[in-house]
Motif scaffolding. Structure first.
Motif, PDB file in Angstrom:
ATOM      1  N   VAL A  35       0.623  -1.137   0.138  1.00  0.00           N
ATOM      2  CA  VAL A  35       0.042   0.131  -0.095  1.00  0.00           C
ATOM      3  C   VAL A  35       0.954   1.219  -0.090  1.00  0.00           C
ATOM      4  O   VAL A  35       1.729   1.418   0.817  1.00  0.00           O
ATOM      5  N   ASN A  36       0.358   2.044  -0.785  1.00  0.00           N
ATOM      6  CA  ASN A  36       1.372   3.499  -0.939  1.00  0.00           C
ATOM      7  C   ASN A  36       1.437   4.087   0.334  1.00  0.00           C
ATOM      8  O   ASN A  36       0.314   4.488   1.082  1.00  0.00           O
ATOM      9  N   PRO A  37       2.474   4.488   0.867  1.00  0.00           N
ATOM     10  CA  PRO A  37       2.729   4.949   2.262  1.00  0.00           C
ATOM     11  C   PRO A  37       2.208   6.541   2.371  1.00  0.00           C
ATOM     12  O   PRO A  37       1.785   7.015   3.456  1.00  0.00           O
ATOM     13  N   ALA A  48      -7.828  -0.160   8.685  1.00  0.00           N
ATOM     14  CA  ALA A  48      -7.774  -0.975   7.385  1.00  0.00           C
ATOM     15  C   ALA A  48      -6.604  -1.987   7.345  1.00  0.00           C
ATOM     16  O   ALA A  48      -5.883  -2.144   8.093  1.00  0.00           O
ATOM     17  N   CYS A  49      -6.785  -2.742   6.392  1.00  0.00           N
ATOM     18  CA  CYS A  49      -5.701  -3.832   6.361  1.00  0.00           C
ATOM     19  C   CYS A  49      -5.522  -4.500   4.824  1.00  0.00           C
ATOM     20  O   CYS A  49      -6.494  -4.325   3.990  1.00  0.00           O
ATOM     21  N   ASP A  50      -4.220  -4.648   4.601  1.00  0.00           N
ATOM     22  CA  ASP A  50      -3.984  -4.911   2.982  1.00  0.00           C
ATOM     23  C   ASP A  50      -4.670  -6.271   2.497  1.00  0.00           C
ATOM     24  O   ASP A  50      -5.322  -6.334   1.688  1.00  0.00           O
ATOM     25  N   GLY A  51      -4.690  -7.183   3.434  1.00  0.00           N
ATOM     26  CA  GLY A  51      -5.084  -8.597   3.106  1.00  0.00           C
ATOM     27  C   GLY A  51      -4.734  -9.033   2.035  1.00  0.00           C
ATOM     28  O   GLY A  51      -3.514  -9.124   1.918  1.00  0.00           O
ATOM     29  N   LEU A  52      -5.375  -9.339   1.054  1.00  0.00           N
ATOM     30  CA  LEU A  52      -4.855  -9.915  -0.169  1.00  0.00           C
ATOM     31  C   LEU A  52      -5.054  -9.015  -1.457  1.00  0.00           C
ATOM     32  O   LEU A  52      -4.826  -9.527  -2.607  1.00  0.00           O
ATOM     33  N   ALA A  73      -7.058  -2.724  -3.301  1.00  0.00           N
ATOM     34  CA  ALA A  73      -8.451  -2.505  -2.630  1.00  0.00           C
ATOM     35  C   ALA A  73      -8.447  -1.320  -1.649  1.00  0.00           C
ATOM     36  O   ALA A  73      -9.317  -0.292  -1.655  1.00  0.00           O
ATOM     37  N   VAL A  74      -7.312  -1.168  -1.036  1.00  0.00           N
ATOM     38  CA  VAL A  74      -7.203  -0.358   0.285  1.00  0.00           C
ATOM     39  C   VAL A  74      -6.886   1.122  -0.766  1.00  0.00           C
ATOM     40  O   VAL A  74      -7.466   2.138  -0.187  1.00  0.00           O
ATOM     41  N   GLU A  75      -6.075   1.342  -1.832  1.00  0.00           N
ATOM     42  CA  GLU A  75      -5.852   2.366  -2.307  1.00  0.00           C
ATOM     43  C   GLU A  75      -6.821   2.902  -3.305  1.00  0.00           C
ATOM     44  O   GLU A  75      -7.206   4.048  -3.423  1.00  0.00           O
ATOM     45  N   ASP A  76      -7.671   1.943  -3.677  1.00  0.00           N
ATOM     46  CA  ASP A  76      -8.637   2.481  -4.411  1.00  0.00           C
ATOM     47  C   ASP A  76     -10.139   3.005  -3.535  1.00  0.00           C
ATOM     48  O   ASP A  76     -10.903   3.931  -4.003  1.00  0.00           O
TER      49      ASP A  76
END
Length: 289
Positions: free
Chosen positions: A105-107, A160-164, A168-171
């Motif tokens: 995920v982009n910091p 929030a969590c990156d998961g797989l 999805a997090v960034e969007d």
């Protein structure tokens, strides 16, 4: 040598050999005289909406169907095989899905949203994918950081969590997180300090719930990407989550993405659902909707 270092070395060697081969076979490339060809993005909505059927019986009906589903319809065939464009699109979609799983995920996004980061017991992405059990656990330092930086005993703890799918997090995160917060504010409910979990799985919410003594815990997590959607997020929510609890105590809202339920709409619904959980003091199958 780690797996990532080995892969990086192999890729670098292949690129060096390709550069040497290309400069010998085509000197125009080195001189900058070669023609540049801009190929269309096969994963774009515009390309996906184009039917490959030569003579459909009802073109308008087919266009409506293609506009309402991510399924691969209207693709035709070349004898018993897929057409070249269909095959290339499948490979492109697979590449997008693979990137969504392996990327970080982009910091800058996390900094912009003011989220601090804690990591599960997974030490790297490879371990995260091969050891789901470690993605459900936190070390003592991570739990101490959560307790230090979050409000204790929150009514609602959202993280929030990156998961797989990092994509999805960034969007979705930048739109869904404020929507949940604003929705709960309308109900007079204040959420705890949001943060980000790296290399996490869904059951990690149980350890967070116990550490903070949260009444309701909600994780916004990237789901396993498919060949149609790579940036799908889900919200898993539980009332008084405890480590090792049965899955039926969790409520899930899935398919949060641009071609499913938009992030803002999902956030508003999640806020209303959490308010109902607080009122009924239940979640999962125990919550009567």
């Amino acid at each position: 040598m780690s797996d990532q270092a080995m892969v990086a070395e192999i890729v670098a060697e292949v690129l060096r050999r390709m550069e040497g081969s290309n400069s010998t076979a085509n000197p125009e490339v080195e001189s900058g005289k070669a023609e540049v060809v801009n190929l269309p993005d096969l994963t774009s909505s515009e390309q996906r909406s184009r039917s490959l059927l030569a003579d459909p019986v009802d073109p308008e009906a087919l266009a409506r169907m293609m506009g309402k589903t991510a399924a691969r319809i209207g693709i035709g065939r070349a004898g018993p095989r897929l057409k070249t464009k269909t095959l290339l699109t499948l490979r492109a979609d697979h590449a997008v899905a693979s990137d969504a799983v392996h990327a970080e995920v982009n910091p800058d996004l996390l900094e912009r949203l003011g989220l601090f980061t804690v990591q599960t017991r997974c030490s790297c992405r490879n371990q995260h994918l091969t050891r789901p059990d470690l993605g459900r656990q936190f070390g003592e330092e991570a739990l101490a950081e959560i307790k230090k930086r979050c409000n204790p005993r929150p009514k609602v703890q959202v993280y929030a969590c990156d998961g797989l799918s990092s994509r999805a997090v960034e969007d979705n995160l930048e739109n869904i997180l404020p929507a949940i917060s604003h929705g709960l504010s309308r109900h007079g409910v204040e959420i705890g300090t949001p943060f980000f979990v790296k290399y996490g799985r869904v059951p990690a919410m149980e350890a967070i719930s116990e550490a903070l003594d949260a009444e309701v815990t909600c994780v916004l997590i990237g789901e396993r990407p498919g060949l149609a959607i790579a940036g799908s997020m889900s919200a898993y929510i539980a009332y008084r989550a405890t480590v090792g609890m049965v899955e039926s105590r969790r409520t899930v809202i899935s398919n949060i993405h641009s071609r499913g339920t938009p992030a803002v709409e999902a956030g508003a619904y999640i806020a209303d659902l959490i308010h109902k959980m607080l009122t009924e003091k239940a979640s999962g199958l125990d919550l009567k909707l």
